[in-house]
Motif scaffolding. Sequence first.
Motif: not given
Length: 425
Positions: A388-389, A391-398
């Motif tokens: 996920l990170k 594909r969508f960037g480091n802050y997509v799930v925190r």
Amino acid sequence: MNIQNAVDKNKYKHDRIILHSDCNSFYASVECLHNAKIRSKPVAVGGDAENRHGIILAKNEIAKKYNIKTGEAIWQAKQKCPELIVVPPHFELYKRFSKMAKRIYLEYTDRVESFGLDEAWLDITGNSEHSDGFKTACEISRRIKEELGITVSIGVSFNKIFAKFGSDYKKPDAITCITRENYKDIVWNAPASDLLYVGRATKKKLKDIGIYTIGEIANTPLEILRSHLGKWGDLLYGFANGYDSSPVTRFDEHSEVKSIGNSTTTPKDIKTLEDAKIVLYVLCDSVCRRMRQQGFIAKTVCISVRDTKLNTFNRQHTMDDYTNLTAIITKNAYELFKANCRMDIPLRSIGVAVTDFAHEDIPHQINMLVNEERLSQNIELDKTLDRLKQRFGNYVVRPAVLLSDNALSGFNPKDDHIVHPVSYL
């Protein structure tokens, strides 16, 4: 160009011929090369002063005349030199220049071992065409200046340690040869801190037992050095006496990865365990993602801490099992931190690293005391989060813990990390 103690190639033809090339004021020199307006002015490369990453990373020769030092705060440097021009770092540009320098080195030998972006060892032993270390150093120096527009200082010696010493001995644009005949006159009279890997803490330990020069390290009984420095005593004793016989690796060889780590200078002082926990989680997440990306699992967790008075300590803990799970690495790093940091002085930087690696494909020993089903679920969860990170960037799930203080958690050490080439150890 400064020339120091040119070597007699006939007298030393049976020795190894090691060069260490150090690009002078590399970052600042490249910046000045690309901006003609600042070439004749004091220039420094620095971090973001507003976000507390405001330290001097490099400076040009003009700035050095104002006694501006690498590692000091930008505001301190500007007190010494109000007209100092501070530019942000451009690492992609530096890496491009580093690759161009390496291409020149590779025309002389395939044994080129990087030491950061701006330094490298070359082993030209046995090269009939380039068997004269001093002559080869002069030729490389000239080519770097003409083809890249920057200067280098080069040390020539019979081992890597003394070659490195030689490249530091005279700057800028210098060549220094350290031979078996002159090393006691040149190296042994230098301060102990001039020897590779004698940092501030080791310098203090040496001072406590009355050792101030490299020669005094070389002539101190090994038992005394061991009793005060442990295994480092053996290492430094060998370095000081010229016993280093470590090879210069081939450029296309992938040296064994010995550790993976990240560190950060925080935008505000860390005063509580909760603040530290936030920073540790971000660092551990980056370290574990990098491990999984490279197919490693690790058994030892290391932390490094620096307080606002610039005191530094390092601690490590070896776990019972190998892992690359973010939750487990974070838990161990946090427990290690709590056990060793009293928080009586605010902190300004924290680092996390892992070492003692194995490949993640090694057989897994089932532990009756561990919920293996939950362990498998956590492994798949980390891999899903990685995708996920990616594909969508480091802050997509925190995790929720990071949402309590965006100032401390709002950095991305994995993507911002600059992977430097393999170092000496």
